[in-house]
Design a protein around this motif. Structure first.
Motif, PDB file in Angstrom:
ATOM      1  N   SER A   1      46.472  42.564  43.039  1.00 24.48           N
ATOM      2  CA  SER A   1      45.755  42.195  44.259  1.00 24.48           C
ATOM      3  C   SER A   1      44.594  43.144  44.556  1.00 24.48           C
ATOM      4  O   SER A   1      43.930  43.003  45.564  1.00 24.48           O
ATOM      5  CB  SER A   1      46.723  42.187  45.449  1.00 24.48           C
ATOM      6  OG  SER A   1      47.353  43.459  45.596  1.00 24.48           O
ATOM      7  N   ASN A   2      44.365  44.123  43.674  1.00 26.40           N
ATOM      8  CA  ASN A   2      43.270  45.065  43.902  1.00 26.40           C
ATOM      9  C   ASN A   2      42.014  44.578  43.196  1.00 26.40           C
ATOM     10  O   ASN A   2      41.928  43.443  42.761  1.00 26.40           O
ATOM     11  CB  ASN A   2      43.674  46.461  43.406  1.00 26.40           C
ATOM     12  CG  ASN A   2      44.146  46.409  41.967  1.00 26.40           C
ATOM     13  OD1 ASN A   2      43.504  45.824  41.118  1.00 26.40           O
ATOM     14  ND2 ASN A   2      45.291  46.999  41.702  1.00 26.40           N
ATOM     15  N   ASN A   3      41.041  45.442  43.062  1.00 27.60           N
ATOM     16  CA  ASN A   3      39.772  45.058  42.459  1.00 27.60           C
ATOM     17  C   ASN A   3      39.680  45.395  40.978  1.00 27.60           C
ATOM     18  O   ASN A   3      38.601  45.312  40.401  1.00 27.60           O
ATOM     19  CB  ASN A   3      38.612  45.744  43.207  1.00 27.60           C
ATOM     20  CG  ASN A   3      38.469  45.226  44.624  1.00 27.60           C
ATOM     21  OD1 ASN A   3      38.760  44.062  44.892  1.00 27.60           O
ATOM     22  ND2 ASN A   3      38.021  46.074  45.521  1.00 27.60           N
ATOM     23  N   TYR A   4      40.783  45.800  40.350  1.00 27.65           N
ATOM     24  CA  TYR A   4      40.752  46.191  38.955  1.00 27.65           C
ATOM     25  C   TYR A   4      41.202  45.041  38.068  1.00 27.65           C
ATOM     26  O   TYR A   4      42.113  44.296  38.396  1.00 27.65           O
ATOM     27  CB  TYR A   4      41.638  47.417  38.719  1.00 27.65           C
ATOM     28  CG  TYR A   4      41.328  48.558  39.651  1.00 27.65           C
ATOM     29  CD1 TYR A   4      40.041  49.085  39.718  1.00 27.65           C
ATOM     30  CD2 TYR A   4      42.301  49.095  40.480  1.00 27.65           C
ATOM     31  CE1 TYR A   4      39.746  50.118  40.585  1.00 27.65           C
ATOM     32  CE2 TYR A   4      42.020  50.123  41.350  1.00 27.65           C
ATOM     33  CZ  TYR A   4      40.737  50.642  41.397  1.00 27.65           C
ATOM     34  OH  TYR A   4      40.449  51.653  42.264  1.00 27.65           O
ATOM     35  N   ARG A   5      40.544  44.896  36.928  1.00 30.98           N
ATOM     36  CA  ARG A   5      40.873  43.856  35.960  1.00 30.98           C
ATOM     37  C   ARG A   5      41.024  44.487  34.575  1.00 30.98           C
ATOM     38  O   ARG A   5      40.259  45.377  34.206  1.00 30.98           O
ATOM     39  CB  ARG A   5      39.763  42.800  35.912  1.00 30.98           C
ATOM     40  CG  ARG A   5      39.473  42.129  37.241  1.00 30.98           C
ATOM     41  CD  ARG A   5      40.586  41.197  37.670  1.00 30.98           C
ATOM     42  NE  ARG A   5      40.244  40.454  38.869  1.00 30.98           N
ATOM     43  CZ  ARG A   5      40.543  40.840  40.099  1.00 30.98           C
ATOM     44  NH1 ARG A   5      41.202  41.979  40.288  1.00 30.98           N
ATOM     45  NH2 ARG A   5      40.196  40.102  41.135  1.00 30.98           N
ATOM     46  N   LEU A   6      42.009  43.990  33.827  1.00 32.05           N
ATOM     47  CA  LEU A   6      42.233  44.436  32.458  1.00 32.05           C
ATOM     48  C   LEU A   6      42.013  43.262  31.517  1.00 32.05           C
ATOM     49  O   LEU A   6      42.573  42.183  31.715  1.00 32.05           O
ATOM     50  CB  LEU A   6      43.660  44.979  32.278  1.00 32.05           C
ATOM     51  CG  LEU A   6      44.043  46.220  33.093  1.00 32.05           C
ATOM     52  CD1 LEU A   6      45.481  46.618  32.778  1.00 32.05           C
ATOM     53  CD2 LEU A   6      43.103  47.378  32.815  1.00 32.05           C
ATOM     54  N   LEU A   7      41.201  43.466  30.502  1.00 29.07           N
ATOM     55  CA  LEU A   7      40.960  42.464  29.475  1.00 29.07           C
ATOM     56  C   LEU A   7      41.687  42.903  28.211  1.00 29.07           C
ATOM     57  O   LEU A   7      41.376  43.943  27.631  1.00 29.07           O
ATOM     58  CB  LEU A   7      39.455  42.318  29.197  1.00 29.07           C
ATOM     59  CG  LEU A   7      39.063  41.251  28.178  1.00 29.07           C
ATOM     60  CD1 LEU A   7      39.389  39.852  28.703  1.00 29.07           C
ATOM     61  CD2 LEU A   7      37.574  41.357  27.832  1.00 29.07           C
ATOM     62  N   LYS A   8      42.685  42.095  27.795  1.00 25.61           N
ATOM     63  CA  LYS A   8      43.510  42.452  26.647  1.00 25.61           C
ATOM     64  C   LYS A   8      43.425  41.367  25.581  1.00 25.61           C
ATOM     65  O   LYS A   8      43.342  40.177  25.895  1.00 25.61           O
ATOM     66  CB  LYS A   8      44.979  42.624  27.070  1.00 25.61           C
ATOM     67  CG  LYS A   8      45.214  43.722  28.091  1.00 25.61           C
ATOM     68  CD  LYS A   8      46.690  43.826  28.435  1.00 25.61           C
ATOM     69  CE  LYS A   8      46.948  44.902  29.477  1.00 25.61           C
ATOM     70  NZ  LYS A   8      48.389  45.002  29.819  1.00 25.61           N
ATOM     71  N   GLY A   9      43.470  41.788  24.334  1.00 27.15           N
ATOM     72  CA  GLY A   9      43.499  40.858  23.231  1.00 27.15           C
ATOM     73  C   GLY A   9      44.929  40.620  22.776  1.00 27.15           C
ATOM     74  O   GLY A   9      45.625  41.561  22.406  1.00 27.15           O
ATOM     75  N   HIS A  10      45.389  39.367  22.829  1.00 31.06           N
ATOM     76  CA  HIS A  10      46.731  39.032  22.368  1.00 31.06           C
ATOM     77  C   HIS A  10      46.715  38.512  20.931  1.00 31.06           C
ATOM     78  O   HIS A  10      47.754  38.407  20.301  1.00 31.06           O
ATOM     79  CB  HIS A  10      47.363  37.983  23.297  1.00 31.06           C
ATOM     80  CG  HIS A  10      47.783  38.553  24.610  1.00 31.06           C
ATOM     81  ND1 HIS A  10      49.042  38.382  25.118  1.00 31.06           N
ATOM     82  CD2 HIS A  10      47.130  39.316  25.522  1.00 31.06           C
ATOM     83  CE1 HIS A  10      49.144  38.999  26.289  1.00 31.06           C
ATOM     84  NE2 HIS A  10      47.985  39.559  26.546  1.00 31.06           N
ATOM     85  N   LYS A  11      45.531  38.160  20.450  1.00 31.65           N
ATOM     86  CA  LYS A  11      45.357  37.729  19.064  1.00 31.65           C
ATOM     87  C   LYS A  11      43.899  37.932  18.699  1.00 31.65           C
ATOM     88  O   LYS A  11      43.011  37.634  19.489  1.00 31.65           O
ATOM     89  CB  LYS A  11      45.738  36.241  18.907  1.00 31.65           C
ATOM     90  CG  LYS A  11      45.412  35.657  17.533  1.00 31.65           C
ATOM     91  CD  LYS A  11      45.661  34.167  17.506  1.00 31.65           C
ATOM     92  CE  LYS A  11      45.254  33.568  16.164  1.00 31.65           C
ATOM     93  NZ  LYS A  11      45.454  32.108  16.109  1.00 31.65           N
ATOM     94  N   ASN A  12      43.664  38.454  17.504  1.00 31.15           N
ATOM     95  CA  ASN A  12      42.287  38.660  17.057  1.00 31.15           C
ATOM     96  C   ASN A  12      42.265  38.675  15.538  1.00 31.15           C
ATOM     97  O   ASN A  12      42.730  39.632  14.918  1.00 31.15           O
ATOM     98  CB  ASN A  12      41.717  39.968  17.616  1.00 31.15           C
ATOM     99  CG  ASN A  12      40.221  40.081  17.403  1.00 31.15           C
ATOM    100  OD1 ASN A  12      39.621  39.272  16.692  1.00 31.15           O
ATOM    101  ND2 ASN A  12      39.598  41.077  18.016  1.00 31.15           N
ATOM    102  N   ARG A  13      41.750  37.616  14.931  1.00 27.19           N
ATOM    103  CA  ARG A  13      41.689  37.537  13.479  1.00 27.19           C
ATOM    104  C   ARG A  13      40.643  38.465  12.880  1.00 27.19           C
ATOM    105  O   ARG A  13      40.643  38.709  11.674  1.00 27.19           O
ATOM    106  CB  ARG A  13      41.380  36.098  13.058  1.00 27.19           C
ATOM    107  CG  ARG A  13      42.541  35.141  13.248  1.00 27.19           C
ATOM    108  CD  ARG A  13      42.154  33.717  12.929  1.00 27.19           C
ATOM    109  NE  ARG A  13      43.292  32.805  13.077  1.00 27.19           N
ATOM    110  CZ  ARG A  13      43.205  31.496  13.174  1.00 27.19           C
ATOM    111  NH1 ARG A  13      41.998  30.933  13.147  1.00 27.19           N
ATOM    112  NH2 ARG A  13      44.277  30.750  13.297  1.00 27.19           N
ATOM    113  N   PHE A  14      39.742  38.969  13.716  1.00 24.77           N
ATOM    114  CA  PHE A  14      38.638  39.774  13.203  1.00 24.77           C
ATOM    115  C   PHE A  14      38.654  41.203  13.747  1.00 24.77           C
ATOM    116  O   PHE A  14      37.658  41.919  13.635  1.00 24.77           O
ATOM    117  CB  PHE A  14      37.299  39.109  13.553  1.00 24.77           C
ATOM    118  CG  PHE A  14      37.255  37.649  13.222  1.00 24.77           C
ATOM    119  CD1 PHE A  14      37.268  37.225  11.909  1.00 24.77           C
ATOM    120  CD2 PHE A  14      37.228  36.696  14.226  1.00 24.77           C
ATOM    121  CE1 PHE A  14      37.225  35.879  11.593  1.00 24.77           C
ATOM    122  CE2 PHE A  14      37.184  35.344  13.919  1.00 24.77           C
ATOM    123  CZ  PHE A  14      37.190  34.928  12.600  1.00 24.77           C
TER     124      PHE A  14
END
Length: 453
Positions: A240-253
């Protein structure tokens, strides 16, 4: 042309049925039937191209010229492994309002400024609504083209007559193929539309980003097959805060061990280059019940503040409130400390909090949590230059954890000079200007805090 016939197929054993069934009569699996369409018209094999190219798997056969396109957002490039791979299909998922459309529009703007031509396909918003967001983000650019349409056939008709460097589809659940009777967002529609975008990306060597909604369980809505089809799966998460995390759950490259950190403000998603400094900037100095723990998010280590408050209970049943950590894990640590140290915790309220609203689940949090509880119980201050990490077992033993070198390096970089860690993570004195305090059980932790290190 014959109308495609509908049938259902079990994804577990392949059993086919003309009607949908909740339980497969062949393998007894539940909820595994997926809708398919078949066309019984005979295929004209005479027109099939016989021009087939076969290449040996050698280094010289790899085309390496300008494979990746940097989006010029460091946190996104980090997670992607250096940028978008040409011809790749990227699936971006996240809860409603988390910032998926904002992030993709910012990516489009960054690429457009480098003279890349972008097509933004919106099935949820009109061009005017997207312009309103672009005004807030200051993301106007003549190289970004907006298409507010949901028919995949019309989309491909336009794509066949134009050339773009990136295509964005927002969202995959709103786009449909008119040759199928099912409604947009159904299993068959999502599967076929995803397959259509994948074919376009590979054929034209153009990267495609598709946005997907998530279910109540936090999974991307639609068949799990969709995640297997795409090249990269990214999740944008945040509390609920202003922080966001971008995570890779799959990456062929690239690696899936990288994490991008953003803060949401009026200008959109802003990169956070030093998250440790952000989460510790208002930390109280020499305060009881406050500890610092280096948490591992993929290959990245972030220092966060963990707080615990142990106080006499004003109610019949002691209160246990946890924010940012698993409540069951917190109760387990309380039970271990009460049993192994003889602390009277069962009759006291206990409140726990990860400052900043992050949600941490890794076991390396145990030692910092135990230190915060002991500190609050004794009302003893924790030195402001100390960090804790380690896993605690039911016998009170402190077990080693992974990424210990990275945790110590991040703590040293942030000017923490005292590291309390498991004995199993000691492999010689590897760091200068850092005092390591190896411990093997919670009794040693108790003595360390009581003697003020």
């Amino acid at each position: 042309m014959a109308k495609p016939k509908k049938y259902y197929k079990c994804t577990e054993c392949g059993y086919k049925s003309s009607n949908w069934m909740g339980k497969c009569s062949s393998c007894d699996s539940w909820n595994t039937f997926v809708e398919y369409m078949e066309n019984k018209s005979k295929k004209n094999t005479e027109n099939i191209s016989r021009d087939i190219t076969v290449k040996p798997l050698i280094e010289e056969s790899i085309e390496t010229d300008d494979e990746r396109i940097s989006v010029n957002i460091n946190e996104v490039d980090r997670v992607l492994g250096g940028g978008l791979v040409k011809g790749s299909l990227v699936l971006l998922g996240g809860e409603p309002g988390i910032g998926k459309s904002t992030l993709t529009l910012q990516i489009a703007h960054k690429l457009a400024k480098n003279n890349n031509k972008i097509l933004y396909i919106s099935g949820e918003e009109s061009a005017n609504q997207i312009s309103i967001r672009a005004k807030r983000l200051n993301a106007f650019n003549e190289n970004i083209y907006i298409m507010s349409i949901t028919d995949i056939n019309s989309i491909h008709e336009h794509l066949n007559s134009s050339t773009y460097d990136l295509v964005i589809a927002d969202s995959i659940q709103t786009i449909y193929d008119s040759q199928y009777d099912s409604s947009p967002g159904s299993t068959v529609q999502i599967r076929e539309v995803t397959s259509s975008f994948m074919s376009f990306a590979k054929r034209e060597n153009v990267p495609v980003i598709i946005i997907g909604h998530v279910t109540k369980k936090g999974q991307i809505a639609g068949p799990k097959l969709m995640e297997h089809m795409v090249d990269t799966v990214l999740y944008l998460s945040g509390e609920s805060n202003n922080y966001r995390l971008l995570k890779g759950h799959k990456n062929r490259f690239g690696s899936v061990e990288e994490v991008g950190v953003f803060s949401m403000d009026g200008d959109g998603l802003c990169e956070v280059e030093n998250p440790s400094n952000l989460f510790l900037r208002e930390r109280p100095i020499n305060s009881s019940g406050s500890t610092v723990v280096p948490i591992s998010e993929g290959n990245r280590v972030i220092l966060v503040e963990l707080q615990a408050l142990v106080a006499p209970s004003s109610y019949g049943n002691p209160q246990r409130i946890a924010s940012g950590i698993d409540r069951g894990r917190a109760n387990l640590i309380l039970a271990v400390l009460e049993k192994r140290l003889g602390l009277n915790l069962s009759e006291r309220d206990a409140h726990f909090n990860i400052v900043g609203g992050l949600n941490v689940k890794e076991p390396a949090l145990d030692l910092a949590l135990a230190a915060a509880i002991i500190s609050s119980y004794l009302d003893y201050d924790i030195p402001s230059n100390a960090v804790f990490f380690g896993e605690i077992g039911l016998s009170g033993e402190v077990r080693s954890v992974q990424a210990d070198n990275n945790r110590i390096k991040e703590a040293k970089k942030m000017d923490f000079s005292q590291i309390v860690l498991p004995k199993g993570n000691i492999k010689g004195n590897r760091f200068e200007k850092v005092d390591l305090h190896p411990i093997s059980n919670v009794n040693e932790l108790f003595k360390l805090i009581k003697n003020n290190f």
